[in-house]
Design an enzyme around this catalytic site. Structure first.
Site, PDB file in Angstrom:
ATOM      1  CE  LYS A  76      -3.850   1.884   2.803  1.00  0.00           C
ATOM      2  NZ  LYS A  76      -4.762   1.605   3.915  1.00  0.00           N
ATOM      3  CB  SER A 151      -8.072   3.493   3.056  1.00  0.00           C
ATOM      4  OG  SER A 151      -7.261   2.796   3.966  1.00  0.00           O
ATOM      5  CB  SER A 175      -8.294   0.426   5.691  1.00  0.00           C
ATOM      6  OG  SER A 175      -9.047   1.601   5.567  1.00  0.00           O
TER       7      SER A 175
HETATM    8  N1  GLN Z   1     -13.124   3.632   6.518  1.00  0.00           N
HETATM    9  C1  GLN Z   1     -12.435   3.947   7.706  1.00  0.00           C
HETATM   10  C2  GLN Z   1     -12.078   5.412   7.726  1.00  0.00           C
HETATM   11  O1  GLN Z   1     -12.289   6.070   6.754  1.00  0.00           O
HETATM   12  C3  GLN Z   1     -11.254   3.059   7.883  1.00  0.00           C
HETATM   13  C4  GLN Z   1      -9.959   3.581   7.455  1.00  0.00           C
HETATM   14  C5  GLN Z   1      -8.812   2.680   7.718  1.00  0.00           C
HETATM   15  O2  GLN Z   1      -8.950   1.593   8.269  1.00  0.00           O
HETATM   16  N2  GLN Z   1      -7.632   3.149   7.355  1.00  0.00           N
HETATM   17  O3  GLN Z   1     -11.601   5.907   8.714  1.00  0.00           O
END
Ligand code: GLN
Length: 469
Positions: A76, A151, A175
Site C-alpha cells: 500500500k 482505504s 481498511s
Molecule cells: N473507513 C475507515 C475510515 O475512513 C477506515 C480507514 C482505515 O482503516 N484506514 O476511517
C-alpha cells in the site's frame, strides 16, 4: 501464466521447475499493464523486481531460498520502502522518497518476497471507497462500475485481479478487511501490537495495524509468520511474547454472533442471507453458535471517528511544507504552512483534521474526546467478556455489498456507517479476519472472526476451516 490460488502451489511449481520467479514477475507485470483501468498500482518496480527474481531463482536452485520465495507482493502507498516514492496517495507527499524501509518490508525481502510496486489507497488511508486518492478511484475487478472498497482498495483489487499474488494494506477501522470483502478475497487485521508500525505513515497510531490481503487464509498465515514479532523501532509492538492466551488445539469451537449486527436496520438482505447460511453450516459441522448482545454497537462508529480524527489531527501536523513533501512558496512562516496545507490536502483529510482539532479543543475535549475514550474502554471490556465465554465473535464484515463508484459520496454519515462492523476490533485491539462466503452471486458477502488478543495464529487456522464451509 496460470492464476495461482496459494503460495504453496507457486512454490511447488517453482521447485518442480514448471515456472521461475522471473516468469512470475513478467507475468504479473504484463497483467498490470493490461489492467490499467482498475487503477490498483500507482507505480511498479519492474527492473528491480526482475533482478530480484533472477537472484531468487538461483537461490532456489541452490536450495537456499527464504520461506516466501515466489511471493510477488504489492504494498500500500503508505508503507515506506527505502529509496522509493511513498505518498499516502496525497498531493502533499507526491515526489517524496522514503529514506528508510518499514520493518515489514525488510522482513518480507529477507524471506525472498518480491515487491512489485506500490498500491493506490484513500488519501492518508481515510475512506472506504478509495475515492479520496489523488490518483483517482480504484475500480472493483468484479465489475468496474463498483468501488473496490477502501482505504486499501488497490491492495484488494490487485490480488483479486491477479496483478500480484498478495499485498499489504493497513487497517485503522477496517481498511484491510472491508476492501478484501468487496473484492472477494481474504483480509487480516492482526492484534494491535503484533506487527510493527515502523515505516507505516501514521493515520491514528493507537488503531493502525498493517495486515495482509491474500487469496486464501493460509497465505495470510505465511506472511504473518514473517512480518509479525517484536520490533525495537515500535515500542507498541510486543510481538509474540504474550502468546499466553493461546487456544488449546481442538476442532470444535464456540462462536458468539452479535445479534444487533445481524438485525441491523439497513443491513443488505443478501449479506444477511449469506451470513445466516454460514451460521447454519457452522452448526451442522458441530460447532456451538449463540447470539449475544453488544449494546454499544450503536456508539462504535461515533467513538471511532472522534478518536481517530483526534489522532490524525496530531499526526498530520508534521506536513507543514518545512519538513516533508510539497511546499508552497512564501517568505512568511504562517502563510507557508497555511498555503501548503490548503493546497495539498484533499477535502476528506481537511475535514478530519478540523474535526479532530475540534474534539481536542479545550472547550469540547470532555464532551467528545473523553467520552469516546470511555466508550473505547467499555467496548474493550465487553469484547473481552464475550471472548471469555466463547472462542470467537462472528459477524458480517460489512453491512452492504460493494456500492457503485460515486454512489455514497454525497452522504458522509452513510459512508462512515459502512464501518459499523469493522471498527470494533480496532477500538479494542483484537485480531480480526475477513473471508468471503460461498454463494452463487456476483458479489459475495464476507464473514468476520474476532479472536482473543494474540491468538492470531489460532484464529487463522479456524478461519481456514470456516472458509471451506
Ligand atoms: N473507513 C475507515 C475510515 O475512513 C477506515 C480507514 C482505515 O482503516 N484506514 O476511517
Amino acid at each position: 501464466m496460470k492464476n495461482y490460488s496459494s503460495l504453496k502451489q507457486i512454490q511447488q511449481d517453482l521447485h518442480g521447475q514448471k515456472i521461475s520467479c522471473e516468469e512470475l514477475v513478467l507475468g504479473y507485470l504484463g497483467r498490470i499493464k493490461n489492467n490499467k483501468q482498475i487503477n490498483a498500482f500507482v507505480e511498479t518496480y519492474s527492473s528491480e523486481a526482475i533482478a530480484s527474481a533472477r537472484k531468487i531463482d538461483s537461490k532456489i536452485k541452490l536450495k537456499t531460498s527464504g520461506s516466501l520465495a515466489g511471493l510477488v507482493i504489492g504494498i500500500k502507498d503508505n508503507i515506506c520502502y527505502k529509496d522509493h516514492h511513498v505518498s499516502a496517495s496525497s498531493k502533499i507527499l507526491q515526489g517524496f522518497v522514503s529514506p528508510y524501509s518499514a520493518t515489514v518490508v525488510d522482513r518480507l525481502i529477507e524471506e525472498d518476497a518480491i515487491i512489485i510496486g506500490r498500491l493506490n489507497c484513500d488519501e492518508f488511508a481515510m475512506g472506504s471507497s478509495n475515492e479520496t486518492s489523488i490518483y483517482g478511484p480504484v475500480k472493483n475487478p468484479i465489475d468496474t462500475d463498483y468501488t473496490a472498497g477502501g482505504s486499501s482498495g488497490g491492495s484488494a483489487a490487485a490480488v483479486r485481479a491477479n496483478l500480484c499474488h498478495a499485498s499489504l494494506g493497513s487497517d485503522t477501522g477496517g481498511s484491510v478487511r472491508q476492501p478484501a470483502a468487496f473484492c472477494g478475497v481474504v483480509g487480516f487485521k492482526p492484534t494491535y501490537g503484533h506487527v510493527s508500525r515502523h515505516g507505516l505513515i501514521a493515520f491514528a497510531s493507537s488503531f493502525d495495524q498493517i495486515g495482509p490481503i491474500t487469496k486464501c487464509v493460509s497465505d495470510s498465515r505465511l506472511i504473518m509468520d514473517v512480518i509479525s514479532g517484536k520490533d525495537n523501532f515500535d515500542s507498541t509492538c510486543i510481538g509474540e511474547k504474550t502468546y499466553s492466551q493461546k487456544l488449546e488445539k481442538r476442532s470444535k469451537y464456540s462462536f458468539a454472533v452479535i445479534k444487533d449486527a445481524v438485525e441491523l436496520p439497513g443491513i443488505d438482505p443478501q449479506v444477511k442471507a449469506q451470513f445466516l447460511d454460514l451460521i447454519k453450516k457452522i452448526k451442522q459441522e458441530g460447532h456451538k453458535v449463540e447470539y449475544v448482545d453488544l449494546p454499544l454497537l450503536d456508539y462504535l462508529t461515533s467513538a471511532y471517528y472522534v478518536m481517530t480524527t483526534a489522532e490524525a489531527s496530531s499526526n498530520l501536523a508534521r506536513y507543514d511544507g518545512i519538513k516533508y513533501g510539497n511546499a508552497a512558496t512564501s517568505k512568511d512562516l504562517v502563510q507557508l504552512i497555511n498555503t501548503t496545507r490548503t493546497e495539498n490536502f484533499g477535502k476528506e483529510v481537511k475535514r478530519r483534521i478540523m474535526l479532530g482539532t475540534f474534539v481536542l479543543s479545550s472547550g469540547y475535549y470532555d464532551a467528545y474526546y473523553t467520552k469516546a475514550q470511555k466508550i473505547r474502554s467499555l467496548i474493550k471490556k465487553d469484547t473481552e467478556k464475550i471472548l471469555l465465554k466463547y472462542n470467537y465473535i462472528l459477524l458480517p464484515t460489512t453491512p452492504n455489498l460493494p456500492f457503485m463508484l460515486g454512489e455514497k459520496k454525497p452522504n458522509l454519515i452513510q459512508r462512515y456507517y459502512e464501518d459499523v462492523f469493522t471498527v470494533q476490533a480496532n477500538l479494542s485491539g483484537h485480531p480480526a479476519i475477513s473471508f468471503p462466503l460461498k454463494a452463487n452471486y456476483k458479489f459475495l458477502a464476507s464473514a468476520q472472526l474476532i479472536g482473543k488478543y494474540f491468538t492470531d495464529k489460532d484464529m487463522l487456522n479456524t478461519a481456514t476451516q470456516l472458509s471451506q464451509y
